[in-house]
Design an enzyme around this catalytic site. Structure first.
Site, PDB file in Angstrom:
ATOM      1  N   GLU A  73      -4.509   7.776  -3.278  1.00 33.59           N
ATOM      2  CA  GLU A  73      -4.953   6.697  -2.585  1.00 33.59           C
ATOM      3  C   GLU A  73      -5.466   5.338  -3.586  1.00 33.59           C
ATOM      4  O   GLU A  73      -5.079   3.825  -2.880  1.00 33.59           O
ATOM      5  CB  GLU A  73      -5.905   6.819  -1.849  1.00 33.59           C
ATOM      6  CG  GLU A  73      -6.733   5.831  -0.467  1.00 33.59           C
ATOM      7  CD  GLU A  73      -5.371   5.851  -0.011  1.00 33.59           C
ATOM      8  OE1 GLU A  73      -4.439   6.095   0.728  1.00 33.59           O
ATOM      9  OE2 GLU A  73      -5.353   4.078   1.005  1.00 33.59           O
TER      10      GLU A  73
ATOM     11  N   HIS B 176       0.876  -1.208   0.399  1.00 37.08           N
ATOM     12  CA  HIS B 176       0.245  -0.088  -0.314  1.00 37.08           C
ATOM     13  C   HIS B 176       1.157   1.210  -0.165  1.00 37.08           C
ATOM     14  O   HIS B 176       0.763   2.193  -0.761  1.00 37.08           O
ATOM     15  CB  HIS B 176      -0.966   0.406   0.861  1.00 37.08           C
ATOM     16  CG  HIS B 176      -2.260   0.796   1.406  1.00 37.08           C
ATOM     17  ND1 HIS B 176      -3.470   0.797   0.857  1.00 37.08           N
ATOM     18  CD2 HIS B 176      -1.396   2.374   1.898  1.00 37.08           C
ATOM     19  CE1 HIS B 176      -3.262   1.911   1.283  1.00 37.08           C
ATOM     20  NE2 HIS B 176      -2.834   3.318   1.517  1.00 37.08           N
ATOM     21  N   GLU B 177       1.782   1.664   0.865  1.00 39.14           N
ATOM     22  CA  GLU B 177       2.807   3.047   1.366  1.00 39.14           C
ATOM     23  C   GLU B 177       3.796   2.955  -0.376  1.00 39.14           C
ATOM     24  O   GLU B 177       3.866   3.402  -0.468  1.00 39.14           O
ATOM     25  CB  GLU B 177       2.678   2.760   2.027  1.00 39.14           C
ATOM     26  CG  GLU B 177       2.386   2.744   4.017  1.00 39.14           C
ATOM     27  CD  GLU B 177       1.374   3.402   3.000  1.00 39.14           C
ATOM     28  OE1 GLU B 177       1.593   4.883   3.113  1.00 39.14           O
ATOM     29  OE2 GLU B 177       0.030   3.222   4.496  1.00 39.14           O
TER      30      GLU B 177
ATOM     31  N   HIS C 246       1.796   4.112  -2.555  1.00 38.86           N
ATOM     32  CA  HIS C 246       1.706   5.602  -2.907  1.00 38.86           C
ATOM     33  C   HIS C 246       3.306   6.465  -3.117  1.00 38.86           C
ATOM     34  O   HIS C 246       3.494   7.554  -3.518  1.00 38.86           O
ATOM     35  CB  HIS C 246       1.704   5.866  -0.340  1.00 38.86           C
ATOM     36  CG  HIS C 246       0.420   6.676  -0.598  1.00 38.86           C
ATOM     37  ND1 HIS C 246      -0.620   6.712  -0.733  1.00 38.86           N
ATOM     38  CD2 HIS C 246      -0.278   5.070   0.233  1.00 38.86           C
ATOM     39  CE1 HIS C 246      -2.033   6.749  -0.224  1.00 38.86           C
ATOM     40  NE2 HIS C 246      -1.534   5.641   0.302  1.00 38.86           N
TER      41      HIS C 246
HETATM   42 ZN    ZN Z   1      -3.031   5.074   1.774  1.00 43.61          ZN
END
Ligand code: ZN
Length: 525
Positions: free
Chosen positions: A320, A290-291, A294
């Site tokens: 996101e 997830h990160e 980003h």
């Molecule tokens: Zn996030």
């Protein structure tokens, strides 16, 4: 410091022609405007370094001093942005940009700078400094409340934060209700009504789906994800996955924090964090994906517009969409596990040695109405956001007070997810967001919805996308994202970028089709 080479309007023929005609006054003002923007960005990135340190390595004793330092830097950046000289330079540039063709980059540059300027000039400096100080106070109080598992410890600081959020909304202005102003801060153009409609469409499909899945829970087993997974092996495996995705460790790094996050000190230095829980595999692994998503967006932002608002991400929600895409659409797909399972097996032979791709695919897509948003699955995630959105809206409208939050929280969790937190630690105290203000949650839902739209478009553009992923070749997907989104910076709005990349504005259809297709098959419903 030589800043001229990073001028965002360099290389634009029309602009250069004007300069050649002798419009040096305007050129000077643009240079002045750009110089000021770069300086403001430097102050903000310095504050980001301090903020990152606060969440990773700073000892507890540093809290007060760090709050003061962050407040000072915020004031310095604010002062520069609202100065009459900045206003004059912006006005001169705005006149120049008016003559430019509709799709000229100057329009986008003006839109992004004007937005930052308008927000800053509407917010009194005293209010900005107060928000920074209150954020530090609220953070300490949130940590203490979490230790006590008691929201009432946090409620006094949170009540101040709600009041301050109302003050901020009044200062910024809004069309229909104060909450609009807060949503617009992270999602430009988003209104309370639009957000409520979006969540309404999702709730209408997802609440019944969650109920149907809950009746067939036994059809998917995730037992293989629990056991003992050594910290350092988890750490290494997460990094291996995002390295394959294309995260550049010469321009970024990963550290640890209580709550995983991503921050950027520039396109050349992007920081992500994770937290590792040894008795489960999925938490840290998917948080790293997830990160990492980003981080890939931050590393792909256009260097030529760096340190200006034009060089930044479009919105929190679009940001996101990138984390969700890599975490879910890629990381929770069959092709990904065809590629990655052997690596996971080599890392954890006793846990995964006899696991098949299908076992893993099913386990990582297990759906369960749960209490914790960050650990929520794809089906229930937006329902967690609906809870927060509706609680915030009620707070902003004065329908409930800060101390009423746990009760409102429990009622909505029961209604949408059918589960109720036994204490506030796994209830209203679970997110760090309220230590900094209200309005930040809708981006997660925008992100989910946008991620499915982009994914569908990527699948059409890259005919053999699943095969590529199964081979561990993520380059075509990253190239697509770079071209259609990352490299644009804020040149397009959310709607504009979506229309160009996918042919449609924001719509829940691809997301709902994806969720219903995937989980209908998995759960046989
Ligand atoms: Zn996030």
């Amino acid at each position: 410091m030589d800043t001229s080479r990073t001028s965002p309007v360099e290389g634009i023929p029309a602009w250069e022609a004007r300069q050649a005609e002798g419009a040096t006054g305007l050129a000077d003002r643009l240079a002045e405007l750009t110089r000021r923007l770069l300086e403001i960005d430097d102050i903000e990135r310095a504050a980001a370094v301090l903020g990152w340190d606060q969440m990773t390595y700073m000892p507890q004793g540093g809290n007060q001093g760090r709050g003061e330092q962050l407040a000072t830097l915020a004031s310095l950046a604010h002062e520069r942005l609202v100065s009459p000289e900045f206003g004059d330079a912006l006005k001169a540039f705005a006149e120049e940009a008016q003559d430019a063709p509709e799709d000229d980059v100057r329009h986008a540059f003006l839109r992004t700078v004007q937005r930052a300027y308008d927000q800053a000039t509407k917010l009194p400096q005293e209010l900005v400094a107060r928000q920074m100080r209150l954020t530090t106070e609220a953070y300490e109080s949130w940590v203490a409340a979490r230790a006590a598992k008691d929201f009432s410890v946090f409620a006094p600081a949170f009540a101040k934060m709600v009041d301050l959020s109302r003050e901020i909304a009044e200062a910024l202005g809004y069309r229909e209700e104060p909450y609009d102003a807060l949503l617009d801060l992270s999602e430009p153009g988003m209104t309370t009504k639009a957000a409520a409609d979006l969540l309404g469409e999702l709730k209408a499909s997802l609440v019944p789906l969650v109920q149907a899945i809950a009746e067939h829970k036994d059809r998917v087993d995730r037992g293989i994800l629990y056991g003992h997974f050594a910290d350092e092996t988890q750490w290494r495996l997460g990094l291996e996955a995002i390295t394959a995705f294309g995260f550049d460790f010469s321009r970024g790094r990963q550290d640890r924090s209580i709550h995983p996050f991503t921050t950027s000190f520039g396109v050349g230095d992007v920081r992500i964090t994770t937290r590792i829980i040894e008795d489960t595999f999925a938490s840290a692994f998917f948080s790293t994906l997830h990160e990492g998503g980003h981080g890939l967006y931050e590393q792909g932002l256009p260097a030529e517009w760096a340190r200006t608002p034009l060089g930044q991400a479009i919105s929190s929600g679009v940001h996101e969409s990138q984390s969700r895409l890599w975490e879910n659409l890629v990381g929770r797909s069959r092709p990904f596990w065809r590629y990655f399972l052997p690596k996971a097996q080599a890392a954890f032979p006793s846990q995964f040695g006899h696991v098949s791709v299908e076992d893993m695919y099913r386990a990582v897509n297990y759906v369960e109405p749960s209490l914790i948003r960050v650990d929520a699955d794809e089906v229930t995630y937006n329902l967690h956001i609906a809870v927060r959105f509706e609680v915030e809206r009620a707070l902003m409208r004065g329908e409930i007070a800060a101390r009423d939050v746990p009760e409102a929280w429990r009622a909505k969790m029961q209604e949408y997810l059918g589960v109720v937190p036994p204490d506030d630690l796994v209830g209203a105290l679970q997110d760090i967001h309220w230590t900094g203000g209200l309005g930040g949650f809708i981006g997660y839902t925008v992100g989910n919805v946008v991620s499915a739209q982009i994914w569908a478009a990527a699948g059409q553009a890259i005919g053999d996308l699943p095969e590529r992923i199964a081979q561990g070749d993520f380059a075509p997907l990253l190239a697509f994202l770079r071209r259609e989104l990352h490299q644009l910076g804020s040149r397009e709005t959310t709607d504009g970028f979506l229309r160009k990349a996918t042919g449609q504005g924001l719509t829940t259809r691809p997301y709902l089709a994806y969720i219903q297709g995937k989980f209908g098959e998995l759960y046989g419903i």
